[in-house]
Enzyme design. Structure first.
Site, PDB file in Angstrom:
ATOM      1  CG  ASP A 265      -7.037  59.781  52.418  1.00 48.48           C
ATOM      2  OD1 ASP A 265      -5.962  59.131  52.314  1.00 48.48           O
ATOM      3  OD2 ASP A 265      -8.074  59.259  52.855  1.00 48.48           O
TER       4      ASP A 265
HETATM    5  C1  NOJ Z   1      -6.165  56.241  52.210  1.00 50.99           C
HETATM    6  C2  NOJ Z   1      -6.945  56.179  53.482  1.00 50.99           C
HETATM    7  O1  NOJ Z   1      -8.218  56.776  53.298  1.00 50.99           O
HETATM    8  C3  NOJ Z   1      -6.269  56.835  54.671  1.00 50.99           C
HETATM    9  O2  NOJ Z   1      -6.990  56.502  55.821  1.00 50.99           O
HETATM   10  C4  NOJ Z   1      -4.829  56.413  54.762  1.00 50.99           C
HETATM   11  O3  NOJ Z   1      -4.216  57.012  55.875  1.00 50.99           O
HETATM   12  C5  NOJ Z   1      -4.118  56.802  53.472  1.00 50.99           C
HETATM   13  N1  NOJ Z   1      -4.735  56.109  52.370  1.00 50.99           N
HETATM   14  C6  NOJ Z   1      -2.627  56.495  53.496  1.00 50.99           C
HETATM   15  O4  NOJ Z   1      -2.398  55.143  53.375  1.00 50.99           O
END
Ligand code: NOJ
Length: 723
Positions: A265
């Site tokens: 993430d």
């Molecule tokens: C943080 C989020 O937790 C995740 O779901 C997302 O895909 C990523 N950022 C990328 O934007």
């Protein structure tokens, strides 16, 4: 992962043989190309890093021209010409917004789930996107958690079906096709169980909860061939998921057989330092790679830290090569080596876009849940002449987008006001917001009240702003924000005194805890965030053009103190319905929900009868058929939804009081009846393909069918499981 063509396997070996360490780490790095970020903005990289091979993947790049240009630099100007993965959060549509996953879950319709993913993929691929960070599969039983809106709701069974449908939809029949994109199942695993519903907080759940609740949707996504998986930001019993070798290499890869890419993430590798398990980027990078994280999203830890980690012997080159191979394999499967500019090559026709909007309207209308309609206030009378449309969400087109809007134009969303005007051209519509969504200003309430007088109905549009659910949007008070309760109470008093029905429409990414409103409004609807066709979809339901058919995919609590509240609880030795004070209850609140899982009314009136199962005795490997007769006594054609639950009467481990194993739908004209048949594969009754339940124990299984998880509404029959 599917089979690779021999020339691709050869190409990947050759490439790995030729790559420098920096080029390898570039393939394991994904950087953000724009300001669409969900964490700190990471700066200090540029297009020249793509040229030099330091960056092999991007996210947040919007528009076909920009995607093509970056792809061109990678393919034509970098030494090895390796194309980029271009990722984006295409969660519920790209330019055309559908309702978010929780709202879509309310359809209980796997075909619809697949269809919206297919359309979102086509639209995103036409913008050069190759990967979406979806589906989000976190089962949530806690409406305080803002990300509840992004997932399937409270049921693992629904989560697993949604997972399969979404993977199928995004990836299509052939991942290499120009209109297919790689799906990323996220967030592995247990994120939905964050402590007290607080965003990013620690998770500590039992192995049983993992196996029964949190893992099944991921197992289903892997089964469906999902290309990638994203670990959660959170820790699981003290081990951050980004460094959780047991979960990533053990459960995910070894047990579930996942061979695809694990992408971290946003900044999560560097955040291992903040978690307190790594001293610096070098240790953080080593821990993540060791655990099986292939791509570092934006933290730069792999680029900066892995060279030193290699030197110190914390990781080996073979581990790096293994991850590079997985990334290149995915690029090959996406057809990027052969056809790097295929996605984004052709703009979509106006007819395709218009058809997609029609789908968005249909899906949005079907996601709306009619929670109450006690006095039959809905549908609005045909030919209604005067209507007051009040509340801060009545004319708030941008809010209709919900938590993720990808590349959608805020001006392309239809407000409720616009939708109702279009649906009721003959009617006089008086509109006022009355108050803001969350601000303390109540100066508009008096003016709004005056608009009620002399109308035939008041439609009150209340709820959350789009940014009040989703990431970093946990709420300790998941009710109506700002002065909305005051507005609603004043309207209910004023209209009540004049016998004018008040129809409350809730916009939210979670069940809002509003028992007072449910009791007093003539009708209450959960419209979630309906997406780009919001106003038309709401108008379709209010006017009766569409009979509502959505069902809540999450139990709707009546008090915050009841959370977590879900249908699959175990009874315990002193269940709530036990006589006397020593029972599992509250002394100051009912144990029952405001609305049970699966609740939702229609404009028909259905009765169910004669539940039966054939055969009545079966083995654990059999599939039996459950039938129930359904009759529509109502005045209109409508669609009924029937849930199939089971209850094991006795088991070594105390069984949940209800386990969901099927959903069926039947549309019937007024006065018509029919029979619904639901297959039940008994294999499913075991914990899904994992290791806790060795076998289903012989004995009686109660089968329960009905319109929701409310015990009182369920009809039962019995099945005998034999050896
Ligand atoms: C943080 C989020 O937790 C995740 O779901 C997302 O895909 C990523 N950022 C990328 O934007």
């Amino acid at each position: 992962m599917g089979t690779l063509k021999t020339q691709d396997a050869g190409r990947i070996d050759t490439l790995i043989g030729r790559m420098t360490l920096t080029e390898k780490l570039g393939q394991l790095t994904m950087m953000s190309a724009s300001h669409t970020v969900t964490g700190p903005v990471i700066t200090g990289h540029s297009v020249s890093d793509i040229r030099s091979g330091r960056i092999g993947n991007l996210l947040n790049l919007i528009g076909a021209a920009a995607a093509r240009e970056m792809q061109r630099v990678a393919v034509e100007e970098s030494r090895l010409g390796i194309p980029l993965l271009i990722g984006l959060d295409v969660i519920h549509g790209h330019r055309t917004l559908f309702p978010p996953p929780l709202a879509e879950a309310a359809l209980f319709d796997a075909q619809a789930w697949a269809l919206t993913a297919r359309e979102a993929a086509r639209e995103a691929a036409a913008d050069g996107i190759t990967m979406t960070f979806a589906p989000m599969l976190d089962v949530s039983r806690d409406p305080r958690w803002g990300r509840t809106v992004e997932g399937p709701g409270e049921s693992a069974w629904v989560g697993a079906r949604l997972a399969q449908a979404k993977v199928r939809g995004f990836q299509g029949a052939d991942l290499a096709a120009r209109d297919s994109i790689a799906a990323v199942a996220k967030h592995f695993c247990g994120y939905g169980a964050v402590t007290a519903g607080r965003e990013y907080a620690s998770v500590d759940v039992s192995d049983r909860a993992l196996l029964e609740v949190h893992l099944p949707p991921f197992a289903a996504a892997v089964d469906a061939g999902v290309a990638a998986v994203m670990p959660a930001f959170t820790d699981l019993a003290g081990i951050p998921m980004t460094a959780h070798s047991g979960m990533l290499r053990g459960r995910l890869r070894r047990q579930l057989g996942f061979e695809g890419v694990v992408v971290s993430d946003y900044n999560a590798v560097a955040e291992l330092i903040q978690h307190g398990v790594a001293a610096d980027l070098i240790e953080a990078a080593a821990l993540a790679l060791e655990a099986g994280v292939d791509i570092d999203m934006v933290s730069g830890a792999y680029l900066e830290g892995l060279p030193a980690a290699l030197e110190r012997g914390l990781v080996g080159l073979a581990q790096i090569d293994e991850s590079v191979r997985r990334v290149l394999t995915l690029k090959a499967r996406l057809g990027l080596f052969e056809d790097p500019y295929g996605r984004g090559a052709a703009a979509e026709s106006a007819a395709v876009v218009a058809e997609r909007r029609r789908l968005a309207r249909d899906i949005a209308a079907r996601s709306i849940v009619l929670l109450t309609n006690g006095s039959g206030a809905l549908p609005l009378p045909a030919g209604i002449g005067r209507l007051a449309l009040l509340g801060p969400l009545a004319d708030a087109p941008a809010e209709m987008r919900g938590p993720w809007w990808s590349a959608a134009d805020p001006d392309a969303q239809v407000s409720v006001l616009a939708g109702i005007r279009a649906a009721l051209p003959q009617a006089q519509i008086r509109h006022a917001s009355g108050c803001g969504i969350a601000d303390p200003d109540d100066s508009g309430i008096a003016g709004a009240l005056q608009l009620c007088d002399g109308t035939e109905a008041v439609v009150l549009c209340l709820g959350e702003a789009a940014t009040m659910s989703g990431e970093a949007a946990s709420r300790a008070h998941p009710g109506l924000p700002g002065r909305q309760q005051e507005l609603a109470e004043a309207v209910l008093r004023r209209a009540g005194a004049r016998a004018i029905p008040v129809i409350a429409v809730l916009f939210s990414g979670r069940p809002l805890i509003v028992p007072w409103l449910a009791e007093r409004a003539s009708a209450l609807l959960a419209a979630w965030f309906p997406g780009c066709e919001a106003g038309h979809a709401v108008a379709d339901v209010l006017t009766g053009r569409t009979s509502p058919s959505g069902r809540t995919p999450i139990t709707w609590p009546r008090a915050v103190g009841q959370i977590p509240l879900f249908f699959g609880q175990r009874s315990g030795g002193r269940p709530a319905d036990l006589a006397g004070p020593f029972a599992s209850r509250y002394i100051d609140e009912s144990t029952g929900p405001l609305f049970p899982f699966g609740h939702g009314l229609t404009y028909g009136r259905f009765t169910l009868s004669h539940p039966r199962v054939t055969p009545q005795s079966a083995r654990a490997s059999d599939t039996v058929e459950v039938r129930v007769d359904v009759e529509n006594h109502g005045p209109r054609r409508a669609q009924e939804t029937v849930f199939l639950f089971t209850r094991r009467m006795k088991s070594r481990v105390a069984p949940p009081t209800l386990e969901l194993h099927g959903v069926g739908k039947i549309a019937l004209d007024a006065g018509a009846s029919g029979t619904l048949t639901l297959p039940l594969a008994l294999e499913e009754l075991r914990a899904p393909g994992l290791d806790l339940e060795p076998a289903l124990e012989p004995g009686a299984i109660e089968i329960l069918v009905g319109p929701s998880a409310d015990r009182a509404s369920l009809l039962t029959c019995r099945l005998e499981l034999v050896d």
